[in-house]
Design a protein around this motif. Structure first.
Motif, mmCIF file in Angstrom:
data_model
loop_
_atom_site.group_PDB
_atom_site.id
_atom_site.type_symbol
_atom_site.label_atom_id
_atom_site.label_comp_id
_atom_site.label_asym_id
_atom_site.label_seq_id
_atom_site.Cartn_x
_atom_site.Cartn_y
_atom_site.Cartn_z
ATOM 1 N N GLY A 1 -9.486 -0.578 5.256
ATOM 2 C CA GLY A 1 -10.300 -1.482 4.428
ATOM 3 C C GLY A 1 -11.343 -2.187 5.278
ATOM 4 O O GLY A 1 -12.521 -2.312 4.886
ATOM 5 N N ALA B 1 -12.171 1.396 -3.747
ATOM 6 C CA ALA B 1 -11.623 1.197 -5.103
ATOM 7 C C ALA B 1 -10.170 1.642 -5.146
ATOM 8 O O ALA B 1 -9.312 0.956 -5.705
ATOM 9 C CB ALA B 1 -12.453 1.964 -6.129
ATOM 10 N N ILE B 2 -9.886 2.806 -4.527
ATOM 11 C CA ILE B 2 -8.510 3.332 -4.540
ATOM 12 C C ILE B 2 -7.576 2.356 -3.813
ATOM 13 O O ILE B 2 -6.435 2.159 -4.202
ATOM 14 C CB ILE B 2 -8.466 4.741 -3.903
ATOM 15 N N LEU B 3 -8.098 1.714 -2.742
ATOM 16 C CA LEU B 3 -7.285 0.781 -1.949
ATOM 17 C C LEU B 3 -7.404 -0.659 -2.461
ATOM 18 O O LEU B 3 -6.887 -1.582 -1.845
ATOM 19 C CB LEU B 3 -7.708 0.850 -0.475
ATOM 20 N N ASP B 4 -8.134 -0.835 -3.565
ATOM 21 C CA ASP B 4 -8.316 -2.150 -4.188
ATOM 22 C C ASP B 4 -9.018 -3.142 -3.246
ATOM 23 O O ASP B 4 -8.627 -4.302 -3.142
ATOM 24 C CB ASP B 4 -6.957 -2.701 -4.643
ATOM 25 N N LYS B 5 -10.048 -2.663 -2.522
ATOM 26 C CA LYS B 5 -10.771 -3.518 -1.573
ATOM 27 C C LYS B 5 -12.249 -3.711 -1.944
ATOM 28 O O LYS B 5 -13.040 -4.167 -1.095
ATOM 29 C CB LYS B 5 -10.697 -2.918 -0.155
ATOM 30 N N ILE B 6 -12.643 -3.374 -3.160
ATOM 31 C CA ILE B 6 -14.053 -3.538 -3.558
ATOM 32 C C ILE B 6 -14.565 -4.964 -3.312
ATOM 33 O O ILE B 6 -15.711 -5.146 -2.912
ATOM 34 C CB ILE B 6 -14.263 -3.119 -5.041
ATOM 35 N N PRO C 1 -2.886 3.965 -11.076
ATOM 36 C CA PRO C 1 -3.018 2.507 -10.991
ATOM 37 C C PRO C 1 -3.601 2.147 -9.629
ATOM 38 O O PRO C 1 -3.308 2.833 -8.643
ATOM 39 C CB PRO C 1 -1.579 2.006 -11.127
ATOM 40 N N GLU C 2 -4.449 1.106 -9.581
ATOM 41 C CA GLU C 2 -5.033 0.720 -8.292
ATOM 42 C C GLU C 2 -3.951 0.145 -7.391
ATOM 43 O O GLU C 2 -3.032 -0.523 -7.855
ATOM 44 C CB GLU C 2 -6.144 -0.303 -8.504
ATOM 45 N N LYS C 3 -4.117 0.405 -6.077
ATOM 46 C CA LYS C 3 -3.134 -0.097 -5.107
ATOM 47 C C LYS C 3 -3.410 -1.574 -4.831
ATOM 48 O O LYS C 3 -4.561 -1.965 -4.630
ATOM 49 C CB LYS C 3 -3.260 0.698 -3.806
ATOM 50 N N GLY C 4 -2.386 -2.387 -4.886
ATOM 51 C CA GLY C 4 -2.587 -3.814 -4.654
ATOM 52 C C GLY C 4 -2.544 -4.164 -3.201
ATOM 53 O O GLY C 4 -2.298 -3.335 -2.365
ATOM 54 N N ASP D 1 -13.801 7.303 -12.573
ATOM 55 C CA ASP D 1 -12.521 7.344 -11.860
ATOM 56 C C ASP D 1 -12.818 7.668 -10.396
ATOM 57 O O ASP D 1 -13.406 8.715 -10.103
ATOM 58 C CB ASP D 1 -11.598 8.416 -12.458
#
Ligand code: GRG
Ligand code: ZN
Length: 335
Positions: free
Chosen positions: A220, A254-259, A332-335, A314
């Motif tokens: 990230g 986005a996949i790692l939920d870091k946008i 689901p996105e990764k938190g 997606d």
């Protein structure tokens, strides 16, 4: 003083917007300069370019700007019956890159029934090497890009289970061995981290449900370090910004939920500034010639940033989110 006053009284320049009608017209024009769309697509665009054009149109809400039947006929004309998969042009040898594009187009056009699924699955599976990585075609060039193409294609065909067990373990193990000290991934074991390869590795791991292999915090950090003072993103340290990294970098984030680690306003402004406001299309950077690749990845990046009026993309499959959702494949996105 005088300068302060003019600065205060000058009317602000209108904020640059995404010129959707111009970009739709630009993509249409790529197939319309000759009577026959197929002719033009074969000579100028190739199968992946049809996928880029169609996906950009879908994201902008203008899927019907290109003729569906003509497009499906063109895709089918790229079928390589000897190999049992798709080439980039009619009469070209089958390759994983073009086979994925063909499948993505047919899924978006709801025409997967045109495919001989068992033959394509056989082709894809035959390309896995003992190390776990996939070759692109029968000539044997290997790259983590081809692993992504293989797992994406199998997943879209509803056939990911053919990798269950040892083939999946080997595919994941190879990607894991491509992970570098900076959290990123390269094309081969020992190759330097590059945002394009980071996307393919992270997205493949997402499809294989093995995001545990990713060092989320380190990667990230590496990904958000790709943003330059002008707002654009580069693909690796010390390189120039380029609109297409708005997808390669942002999709992984986005996949790692870091946008939220990106300055979205500055990146949005950078992408918009690379538009051709006369002829339509988006270039790699402001002032350069536009092409359908950067038009697609610019629009894709804006969709990931939540730009108003765009259809959600997606980040794993690089297709409209509602299409992936309908297939039950949305992660689901990764938190
Ligand atoms: C379905 C979205 C989708 C992709 C299919 C082809 C593919 C799978 C993925 C490609 C991933 C990749 C490696 C993208 C990077 C492309 C690119 C801009 C390469 C440029 O590399 P350099 O070294 O440029 O020429 P830099 O920017 O490093 O100077
Ligand atoms: Zn580029």
């Amino acid at each position: 003083n005088y300068f302060d006053q003019t600065a205060m009284t000058a009317s602000p320049s209108p904020e640059l917007q995404l010129a959707i009608p111009l970009h739709v017209q630009y993509i249409k024009s790529l197939g319309e300069n000759k009577d026959d769309l197929t002719y033009h697509l074969t000579t100028h665009l190739r199968l992946n370019a049809v996928y880029w054009g169609l996906t950009a149109l879908c994201i902008m809400g203008h899927k019907d700007a290109l003729d569906r039947d003509e497009m499906i006929d063109f895709v089918m004309s790229c079928w390589d019956d000897e190999a049992g998969a798709f080439g980039a042009h009619p009469d070209h040898d089958a390759h994983l890159l073009s086979t994925l594009s063909a499948i993505q187009i047919l899924v978006m056009q709801d025409a997967l029934d045109r495919i001989d699924i068992p033959r394509v699955v056989k082709f894809v599976v035959s390309l896995q090497q003992p190390s776990g990585v996939f070759a692109g075609d029968c000539w044997g060039e290997t790259d983590t890009r081809f692993t992504y193409c293989a797992v994406n294609a199998l997943s879209l065909l509803g056939q990911l289970h053919v990798l269950d067990g040892e083939p999946k373990e080997r595919a994941v193990a190879y990607i894991e061995r491509c992970r570098n000290f900076d959290g990123g991934f390269g094309s081969q074991i020992g190759a330097e981290s590059h945002a394009g390869q980071v996307f393919v590795c992270v997205a493949a791991l997402a499809i294989l449900d093995r995001l545990d292999v990713v060092d989320v915090e380190t990667l990230g950090w590496w990904l958000c370090e790709r943003q330059l003072p002008n707002g654009g993103l580069n693909g690796r340290p010390e390189k120039l910004e380029d609109v297409c990294y708005s997808f390669w970098v942002l999709s992984a984030m986005a996949i790692l939920d870091k946008i939220p680690w990106i300055d979205a306003d500055k990146l949005t402004a950078f992408i918009l500034s690379a538009q051709d406001m006369e002829g339509g299309g988006i270039a790699d950077r402001p002032g350069d010639m536009v092409d359908v690749f950067h038009t697609h990845f610019g629009v894709a990046g804006l969709s990931l940033l939540g730009y108003p009026g765009l259809v959600d993309l997606d980040p794993v499959y690089c297709m409209p989110a509602h299409v992936i959702e309908a297939k039950g494949l949305r992660k689901p996105e990764k938190g």
